[in-house]
Design an enzyme around this catalytic site. Structure first.
Site, PDB file in Angstrom:
ATOM      1  N   GLU A 427      78.170  17.141-134.012  1.00 49.87           N
ATOM      2  CA  GLU A 427      77.319  18.320-133.569  1.00 49.87           C
ATOM      3  C   GLU A 427      76.760  19.021-134.666  1.00 49.87           C
ATOM      4  O   GLU A 427      77.654  20.087-135.646  1.00 49.87           O
ATOM      5  CB  GLU A 427      77.592  19.430-132.874  1.00 49.87           C
ATOM      6  CG  GLU A 427      76.571  20.280-131.686  1.00 49.87           C
ATOM      7  CD  GLU A 427      77.394  21.695-131.286  1.00 49.87           C
ATOM      8  OE1 GLU A 427      76.717  22.113-130.698  1.00 49.87           O
ATOM      9  OE2 GLU A 427      78.655  21.425-131.229  1.00 49.87           O
ATOM     10  N   ASP A 500      81.410  21.640-131.021  1.00 39.08           N
ATOM     11  CA  ASP A 500      82.509  22.972-130.653  1.00 39.08           C
ATOM     12  C   ASP A 500      83.451  23.079-128.867  1.00 39.08           C
ATOM     13  O   ASP A 500      82.171  22.079-128.100  1.00 39.08           O
ATOM     14  CB  ASP A 500      81.157  24.052-130.788  1.00 39.08           C
ATOM     15  CG  ASP A 500      80.262  24.121-132.246  1.00 39.08           C
ATOM     16  OD1 ASP A 500      81.136  23.343-133.055  1.00 39.08           O
ATOM     17  OD2 ASP A 500      79.590  24.492-131.815  1.00 39.08           O
ATOM     18  N   ASP A 502      83.074  25.179-127.501  1.00 40.12           N
ATOM     19  CA  ASP A 502      82.002  26.515-125.947  1.00 40.12           C
ATOM     20  C   ASP A 502      81.484  25.192-125.290  1.00 40.12           C
ATOM     21  O   ASP A 502      81.605  24.202-125.375  1.00 40.12           O
ATOM     22  CB  ASP A 502      81.530  27.458-127.140  1.00 40.12           C
ATOM     23  CG  ASP A 502      80.297  26.499-127.488  1.00 40.12           C
ATOM     24  OD1 ASP A 502      79.898  25.471-127.499  1.00 40.12           O
ATOM     25  OD2 ASP A 502      79.923  27.080-128.636  1.00 40.12           O
ATOM     26  N   ASP A 504      78.465  25.158-125.112  1.00 38.14           N
ATOM     27  CA  ASP A 504      76.807  24.595-125.701  1.00 38.14           C
ATOM     28  C   ASP A 504      77.607  22.960-126.426  1.00 38.14           C
ATOM     29  O   ASP A 504      77.088  21.839-125.871  1.00 38.14           O
ATOM     30  CB  ASP A 504      76.635  24.928-126.838  1.00 38.14           C
ATOM     31  CG  ASP A 504      75.191  24.328-126.627  1.00 38.14           C
ATOM     32  OD1 ASP A 504      74.213  23.847-125.482  1.00 38.14           O
ATOM     33  OD2 ASP A 504      74.399  24.194-128.266  1.00 38.14           O
TER      34      ASP A 504
END
Length: 637
Positions: A427, A500, A502, A504
């Site tokens: 990403e 990541d 998280d 997102d």
């Protein structure tokens, strides 16, 4: 390293007795000890109750998930398992059914015309893999009880006091935690399977008692699979091109039911069943259905001279947008493996094909307005397929120019195209930069993607192939997509999604999973797709450093090591802020990293989940969020 002895005699041959083979090799009987294998225990017992219903001996089935979430009770009002003593073993028949492999009443045709549990191992396998099991039988006005532990009787058959009305069998069991890593049942999975059973067996009342949620539901569908088809279409958010579904039922010597509708979707969705058991991998009956359908539509097109000039229609074009339910009942099903996910009976192919072909041709001829819409849909699919094939070829690597067609942002590895090579789909450019510096370039390639990938669930194939990030991904993998995918041309042994840790990052991973599931499912089936688990937290306690993937992992580390010194906790904002060496040590190094292998336990449930979460219908996502809102302690925004 172990050294094999040269002496190999009769004493070295081990003959497992009783239910020992099940406990030694559970995967041979239930497919594995993962979530699918755990829930398969329920299906084996439920299938026995369904067999009673299919043959006219039971009208009600009740399944209870108890409050501990690890104990299941299945009850029916069938004839009840026999309790008299077997003439050869002098043991109660109930004990034999629950402790002896291949002991049952379904091997001869006198007791059951059709049955799902014909291996004669279902109940005994569940008993072998249960920490405890209690069987209660109601027969002849009396009630009998017998208990077991890991397949071994812990009591004799007991005749309980008093008289009872009716007949039936009740099985209560708790899976063995020494066999299953996780013994907690999923209520949604159980509910979905039971509701499906009520669709497939018209008139049978199926009740699900969820003591954990304090909910009790009863399923009863007099219209059977026609109601089921409507539910599937609604769940998938598909728009039908004709209001009246095609339905064909045979209730004679050959028993089968088929119902279908064409929709505006770009994929085909068929759910097939044999004697009420889902066959996720299809088989002869599903192949027969497809063959009969294609022949009927082709015959209609040829008879009415409806083929446009220059258009070549394939069987994929005819089946595009199709949603169908296929359910057959046969006396002696031959399944592939104990998990029964594929039918092998060759005669089922011809039986289903002939019925579907003749009935479909008649239906098309009797409904010309519907037929016109279906044929128009097929022609449109053929033209779109030709256009997408041309677009796909434009982004495919060809002949000796493979290397030059690779995207410029791909940092390839030395051993691309050879075994053990890996492609990390990363990403963002910053994370891609850290990954490029931290990787082992001999076998690890890095492909950074900008922004969030296109949601391919609600996009046309033409739009998907025009997307730059998807083009780069397809070109990097080199194996094509859809029906043209060729695993032999895949340039990497493993494809690893690296985002990541998280919310997102989880969203981006979900978008990529949707693409692979819909357009490159062979990569998942072949075990090539993985999800990297980078740390979300760095925890320094004294001179020691620990890495936590998420909040529960962080709390566990603190509970184990936090007492020695005051911990310093750092939360990573993203992979891009990790030093390359840290990224290597925590996420890229094969000897230290954590990865999740992408596998499909339940094809139907997976399809429904992706359709709900990623499809055009926002109401499905709204209900998903609202139903689980209380479970969310903290939302990462």
């Amino acid at each position: 390293m172990s050294i094999a002895t040269q002496d190999y005699n009769a004493k070295d041959i081990i003959a497992l007795e009783g239910l020992d083979p099940v406990r030694k090799r559970p995967g041979m009987y239930i497919g594995g000890v993962n979530s699918a294998g755990l829930h398969h225990l329920i299906w084996e017992i439920v299938d026995n109750s369904v067999d009673e219903a299919m043959n006219g001996y039971a009208t009600e089935i009740t399944v209870t998930l108890h409050k501990d979430e690890q104990t299941i009770t299945v009850s029916d009002n069938g004839r009840g398992i026999p309790v008299d003593k077997h003439p050869k073993t002098n043991k109660p028949a109930l004990e034999m059914v629950l402790t002896v492999l291949h002991a049952g009443g379904k091997f001869e045709g006198n007791n059951y015309k059709t049955a799902g549990g014909l291996h004669g191992v279902g109940a005994s396998v569940v008993n072998a893999l249960s920490k405890e099991l209690i069987a209660v039988v109601r027969r002849g006005g009396s009630q009998y009880r017998m208990t077991f532990e890991r397949g071994i009787p812990t009591s004799k058959l007991q005749k309980l006091r008093g008289t009872v009305r009716g007949t039936g069998t009740t099985i209560t069991f708790k899976p063995d935690p020494t066999i299953f890593p996780k013994t907690t049942f999923n209520s949604d999975t159980i509910r979905a399977r039971l509701e499906t059973a009520s669709f497939l067996h018209r008139g049978v009342k199926v009740t699900y008692n969820d003591e954990v949620a304090g909910k009790k539901e009863t399923f009863l569908h007099e219209n059977g699979i026609v109601d089921y088809l409507g539910k599937v279409i609604k769940e998938r958010g598909a728009r039908t091109i004709h209001d009246t579904p095609f339905t064909h039922r045979v209730d004679d010597k050959e028993r089968m039911e088929v119902t279908l509708q064409w929709t505006e979707s770009t994929d085909e969705h068929v759910r097939s069943y044999v004697n009420g058991i889902p066959t996720a991998n299809g088989g002869s009956h599903e192949n027969g259905f497809r063959g009969g359908l294609v022949k009927a539509v082709r015959n209609y097109i040829d008879t009415h001279d409806l083929t446009p000039r220059g258009v070549k229609m394939t069987h994929e074009d005819i089946r595009e947008g199709l949603i169908a339910i296929v359910s057959i009942f046969i006396a002696e099903p031959q399944f592939q493996g104990q998990t029964k996910d594929r039918l092998n009976n060759p005669e089922a192919h011809g039986m289903v094909e002939s019925h579907v072909r003749s009935s479909m041709e008649q239906w098309l001829n009797n409904n010309p307005s519907i037929a016109d819409g279906v044929i128009a849909r097929v022609i449109a699919a053929a033209r779109a397929r030709a256009a997408s094939r041309a677009a796909s070829e434009a982004v495919s690597r060809k002949g000796g120019s493979k290397r030059t067609l690779l995207p410029g942002k791909l940092s390839d590895c030395v051993s691309a195209g050879k075994g053990k090579s890996e492609l990390f789909i990363v990403e963002g450019d910053s994370a891609g930069g850290s990954a490029k510096q931290g990787r082992d370039r001999n076998f690890q390639a890095i492909l950074p993607l900008r922004g969030k990938v296109l949601n391919t669930e609600s996009a046309t194939l033409k739009k998907i192939l025009e997307n730059k990030e998807i083009q780069d991904l397809i070109a990097s993998l080199g194996c094509g997509l859809g029906p043209n995918l060729n695993l032999a041309e895949l340039r990497y042994d493993r494809i690893i999604l690296l985002a990541d840790a998280d919310s997102d990052g989880h969203h981006i991973t979900t978008l990529l999973l949707t693409f692979f599931y819909r357009h490159m499912p062979a990569l998942i089936a072949d075990g090539r797709l993985f999800i990297a688990v980078p740390p979300l937290y760095r925890i320094d306690i004294g001179k020691e450093t620990y890495w936590a993937a998420d909040e529960p992992d962080r709390e566990q580390i603190l509970a184990q090591h936090g007492g020695r010194a005051k911990p310093e906790i750092t939360r990573f904002k993203g992979l891009g802020e990790m030093m390359p060496k840290v990224l290597w040590n925590t996420t890229l190094d094969p000897t230290k990293r954590r990865m999740l292998k992408v596998e499909i336990d339940d094809q139907i449930e997976t399809d429904k989940t992706i359709s709900d979460l990623m499809g055009r219908d926002a109401s499905a996502r709204f209900h998903f969020i609202m139903d689980r809102a209380e479970d969310a302690e903290e939302i990462d925004v």
